[in-house]
Design an enzyme around this catalytic site. Structure first.
Site, PDB file in Angstrom:
ATOM      1  N   CYS A 123     -66.269 -61.813-138.631  1.00 24.98           N
ATOM      2  CA  CYS A 123     -65.856 -61.876-137.047  1.00 24.98           C
ATOM      3  C   CYS A 123     -65.730 -63.379-136.433  1.00 24.98           C
ATOM      4  CB  CYS A 123     -66.859 -61.162-136.391  1.00 24.98           C
ATOM      5  SG  CYS A 123     -68.470 -61.702-136.182  1.00 24.98           S
ATOM      6  N   HIS A 132     -71.422 -60.240-132.845  1.00 25.86           N
ATOM      7  CA  HIS A 132     -70.250 -59.828-133.305  1.00 25.86           C
ATOM      8  C   HIS A 132     -69.467 -60.447-132.005  1.00 25.86           C
ATOM      9  CE1 HIS A 132     -66.944 -57.839-135.248  1.00 25.86           C
ATOM     10  NE2 HIS A 132     -66.434 -57.375-133.993  1.00 25.86           N
ATOM     11  N   HIS A 168     -60.183 -58.104-133.901  1.00 24.70           N
ATOM     12  CA  HIS A 168     -61.409 -58.413-134.519  1.00 24.70           C
ATOM     13  C   HIS A 168     -61.681 -58.165-136.000  1.00 24.70           C
ATOM     14  CE1 HIS A 168     -64.293 -54.638-133.920  1.00 24.70           C
ATOM     15  NE2 HIS A 168     -62.933 -54.274-133.928  1.00 24.70           N
TER      16      HIS A 168
END
Length: 397
Positions: free
Chosen positions: A312, A360, A372
């Protein structure tokens, strides 16, 4: 005989021993309890699909956090390795300087040894001529001055070399600690992912179908919230445009009534200055989103920064690099960059962070959605920002 007989020990009859009924009952009872306890353990209910889903999601979140720790350790290890290399190069140069100073001292010591055992009178007697004696004496006086300088230089080089060696030792110890942290973080990620895979593998086909349905409903709810956000953004945009149009019309009417164009120039300058700042960010964000969209479909791999796979924070770092902005490697550091913005004020290009541990991150693209790299086993994709609990957002530039 009668007296003797009175001293005989009287025999006592003993009955044969039999098992105690109480002991037998207790043994049977214990055996029964053991059997019941075994049956109870065997009959322990399996976790529900909802519990498995929650556990797996938590394991993936923990793996994400461990991945950020791994990224941090990897970055620190690389930096420490570069520093150690530079220090060792400097140590080598210092050592060469020290050896050169040592050789100079050695030559002076040898010269002193060759002349030190001869008295001035003897030196004059053995000299080829008085002039040769005085020349040699003058040379030795000059060597003494140079020798003192050489000793000072040697001591300086020796101290510098010792200092650099100590620094190198300390850096190597730090490097070793960073490498150990790297290995520990890597093992943590692997263990969390293995545990999640094991839980999923133990599900029956029916349970897997049920889990898929739960995931579908979760995604549907997140999409619904994103659509609500998109409608709200569209309404806000339309309202802003209508307001701008109304003001422009009022300005035009005022100018027409005044019969001059003075206000026009002022209004134009103000508008241009106002749009320049947002235009600059929009231009950067456009490059960021173009890069991010080009990565859609590439696999998530923890610790990866591209070009064929990403995690990420690796994706967000690479995307903003395309716009000339250098982001740090981990989500924990990226969240500290730029300006914090509320979820309601998000613009395309902003970074959205998730979970309380900030494990994240995604790139906002508008309409309540982001691009993402979700988790192992998935690919880079567009998704609602409401799929996970939002921690906060930043505008990097």
């Amino acid at each position: 005989m009668a007296a003797l007989a009175s001293h005989r020990k009287t025999r006592t009859r003993t009955r044969p021993r039999t098992k105690s009924p109480a002991v037998g009952f207790t043994t049977a009872a214990l055996a029964g309890m053991t059997l019941l306890s075994t049956q109870s353990a065997q009959a322990e209910p399996r976790p529900s699909v909802e519990e498995v889903q929650k556990k797996v999601d938590d394991l993936y979140r923990q793996a994400g956090s461990a991945t950020q720790q791994y990224n941090k350790a990897k970055e620190e290890t690389a930096q420490q390795r570069r520093e150690v290399g530079q220090i060792l190069d400097d140590v080598a140069k210092r050592t060469e300087s020290l050896n050169e100073a040592r050789r100079t001292l050695g030559s002076y010591a040898a010269a002193q040894y060759r002349t030190g055992a001869v008295t001035p009178t003897a030196a004059l007697l053995f000299a080829d001529s008085p002039q040769a004696y005085f020349d040699q004496t003058h040379l030795m006086d000059r060597l003494s001055d140079e020798q003192r300088g050489a000793v000072a230089d040697f001591e300086k080089q020796q101290a510098a070399a010792a200092k650099q060696r100590a620094k190198a030792t300390e850096s190597l110890e730090t490097l070793t600690a960073s490498q150990q942290s790297l290995r520990t973080s890597k093992e943590a990620v692997q263990n969390k992912l293995a545990e999640a895979r094991t839980l999923l593998a133990e599900l029956t086909a029916e349970e897997k179908a049920r889990l898929a349905e739960l995931e579908r409903k979760k995604a549907e709810e997140a999409r619904r919230k994103a659509e609500e956000r998109a409608r709200a953004e569209a309404e806000a945009k339309a309202k802003a445009e209508a307001e701008a149009e109304r003001r422009a019309q009022e300005q035009a009417q005022q100018e027409e009534s005044a019969g001059t164009g003075t206000g026009s120039g002022t209004g134009t300058g103000t508008g241009t200055g106002s749009s320049t700042g947002s235009g600059t960010y929009a231009a950067k964000a456009e490059k960021v989103l173009a890069f991010a969209r080009a990565q859609i479909g590439k696999p998530y791999v923890w610790g990866a920064t591209g070009p064929s796979s990403f995690d990420c924070s690796g994706l967000t770092q690479a995307a903003w690099k395309e716009a000339g902005v250098e982001l740090p490697r981990t989500t924990w550091d990226q969240v500290e960059v730029g300006t914090r913005v509320a979820t309601a004020d998000l613009l395309p290009g902003d970074l959205v962070f998730f979970y309380d541990d900030i494990s994240h991150v995604g790139i906002y693209i508008g309409d309540g959605k982001m691009i993402h790299a979700p988790k192992p086993g998935t690919n880079v994709r567009e998704e609602s920002i409401y799929y996970m609990p939002i921690y906060g957002s930043v505008r990097p530039a």
